[in-house]
Design an enzyme around this catalytic site. Structure first.
Site, PDB file in Angstrom:
ATOM      1  N   ARG A  26     -42.959 103.964  -3.233  1.00 54.00           N
ATOM      2  CA  ARG A  26     -43.061 105.242  -3.962  1.00 54.00           C
ATOM      3  C   ARG A  26     -41.765 106.024  -3.891  1.00 54.00           C
ATOM      4  O   ARG A  26     -40.866 105.690  -3.116  1.00 54.00           O
ATOM      5  CB  ARG A  26     -44.182 106.092  -3.345  1.00 54.00           C
ATOM      6  CG  ARG A  26     -45.553 105.443  -3.425  1.00 54.00           C
ATOM      7  CD  ARG A  26     -46.214 105.711  -4.767  1.00 54.00           C
ATOM      8  NE  ARG A  26     -47.285 104.740  -5.032  1.00 54.00           N
ATOM      9  CZ  ARG A  26     -47.877 104.624  -6.219  1.00 54.00           C
ATOM     10  NH1 ARG A  26     -47.489 105.361  -7.214  1.00 54.00           N
ATOM     11  NH2 ARG A  26     -48.842 103.756  -6.387  1.00 54.00           N
ATOM     12  N   ARG A  56     -48.234  97.289 -13.905  1.00 58.49           N
ATOM     13  CA  ARG A  56     -47.768  96.425 -15.004  1.00 58.49           C
ATOM     14  C   ARG A  56     -46.778  95.383 -14.487  1.00 58.49           C
ATOM     15  O   ARG A  56     -46.878  94.195 -14.789  1.00 58.49           O
ATOM     16  CB  ARG A  56     -47.108  97.298 -16.091  1.00 58.49           C
ATOM     17  CG  ARG A  56     -46.340  96.528 -17.145  1.00 58.49           C
ATOM     18  CD  ARG A  56     -45.512  97.483 -18.024  1.00 58.49           C
ATOM     19  NE  ARG A  56     -44.540  98.257 -17.264  1.00 58.49           N
ATOM     20  CZ  ARG A  56     -43.348  97.795 -16.875  1.00 58.49           C
ATOM     21  NH1 ARG A  56     -42.981  96.574 -17.161  1.00 58.49           N
ATOM     22  NH2 ARG A  56     -42.528  98.572 -16.198  1.00 58.49           N
TER      23      ARG A  56
END
Length: 354
Positions: free
Chosen positions: A160, A142
């Site tokens: 991550r 997004r």
């Protein structure tokens, strides 16, 4: 119910132990403690007080698992009656919960926007002023989709790990010029000073439920439901019901770029929703609104079985909640009529192939 353990002290006073499940990460602990503190304030007698801790209440927190499995593991613990409630970031909870569970409280939303955290060597810069081809870390499709379109001179790469890990990767190596994180998490961790820039809705709209904490409980535990229901913030509940209904109706999830922006103003709830291709080149964005009067008019018949996109909020006006849910569905239908399904299908296929 048997889930409420009772303890009797020397004076024959009975108090109850409420068991809260949480994850091991520092942010999860902080979020859980903030909810525990609110409950202690509201229900000083309800929680275990024993000799070893004087008159202080004690909430037992169980730490379970890491993020990959956490929702499932925590729900398993709820199901097995090992905990009575679980605190989540609302954006991590699917729009359809497994049978038997419900979101019994959605707390007042922290700043829902995304924040830019710069590598120390870039202090004072913004995304606009970073040099050409600077690498920006984000693990969110997004964020990447919106920011690629808005800042074409930057290069976006996956990063991550939990908040601590990501900040460490940013600071200790030279791989990233900046990373994008939710402002809410940084604020809760006490790292607000690291925020160089809060992204406006024009730069980057947020994830469904971002910035709000949710308390998940067993749907049949009426007394626990009743107990946590006082934590609900009505504006946040209505905004998040609209957002979740929008996402559910689009059949979106973590694997597709869907973003929202909501506000409550003059008894109107405004919802802006958008879908993006992975590179942000293709997008659809629309805004709709609905009236939400009678906010404080409690449903006459409190039906604990009524859930709206996984949320049970019996103390907030039923018609207002219905309006919020309808708004999310109507906006999703508007985007679907303009071709949202095709954009999301391609995004999902490309992402799965990565």
């Amino acid at each position: 119910p048997a889930s409420l353990l009772s303890k009797q002290d020397g004076n024959g006073k009975v108090s109850r132990v409420i068991r809260i499940g949480t994850r091991k990460s520092q942010l999860a602990r902080i979020q859980t403690d903030s909810v525990a503190d609110k409950l202690k304030e509201l229900y000083p007698d309800c929680l275990l007080s024993n000799a070893s801790v004087g008159n202080h209440c004690l909430i037992v927190s169980l730490q379970i698992g890491e993020k990959s499995l956490f929702t499932k593991e925590l729900e398993n613990a709820l199901e097995r009656n090992e905990v009575d409630l679980v605190v989540h970031s609302l954006k991590d909870l699917p729009t359809t919960l497994p049978p038997g569970f419900t979101i019994g409280a959605v707390l007042k939303r922290e700043n829902p926007f995304d924040a830019v955290v710069l590598h120390p060597k870039n202090a004072g810069k913004t995304l606009d002023t970073l040099p050409e081809n600077s690498v920006i870390g984000t693990s969110s499709l997004r964020r990447a989709a919106q920011l690629k379109k808005r800042f074409p001179h930057l290069d976006f790469k996956d990063i991550r790990g939990n908040l601590n890990t990501r900040l460490k990767k940013l600071d200790e190596k030279d791989d990233f010029a900046a990373i994008i994180l939710a402002a809410a998490g940084l604020k809760r961790m006490g790292w607000e000073s690291r925020i160089s820039q809060i992204l406006s809705p024009d730069d980057c709209m947020y994830a469904v439920g971002q910035g709000a904490l949710a308390v998940e409980v067993r749907a049949r535990d009426t007394d626990i439901l009743e107990m946590v229901s006082v934590l609900h913030d009505s504006d946040t509940v209505l905004r998040c019901i609209a957002e979740r209904a929008f996402l559910r109706h689009l059949e979106g999830g973590c694997s597709v770029p869907v973003a929202v922006y909501t506000e409550v103003k003059d008894s109107q709830l405004y919802l802006t929703g958008a879908v993006y291709s992975l590179d942000g080149s293709d997008s659809l964005k629309e805004t709709m609104q609905t009236g939400i009067t009678d906010l404080n008019k409690i449903q006459e018949e409190v039906d604990e079985r009524v859930q709206r996109v996984g949320v049970t909020a019996s103390k907030i006006s039923g018609p207002a909640q219905d309006g919020a849910e309808r708004l999310g569905i109507d906006l999703a239908n508007l985007l679907l009529s303009k071709g949202a399904k095709e954009i999301l299908t391609v995004a999902r296929q490309l992402n799965d192939a990565r």
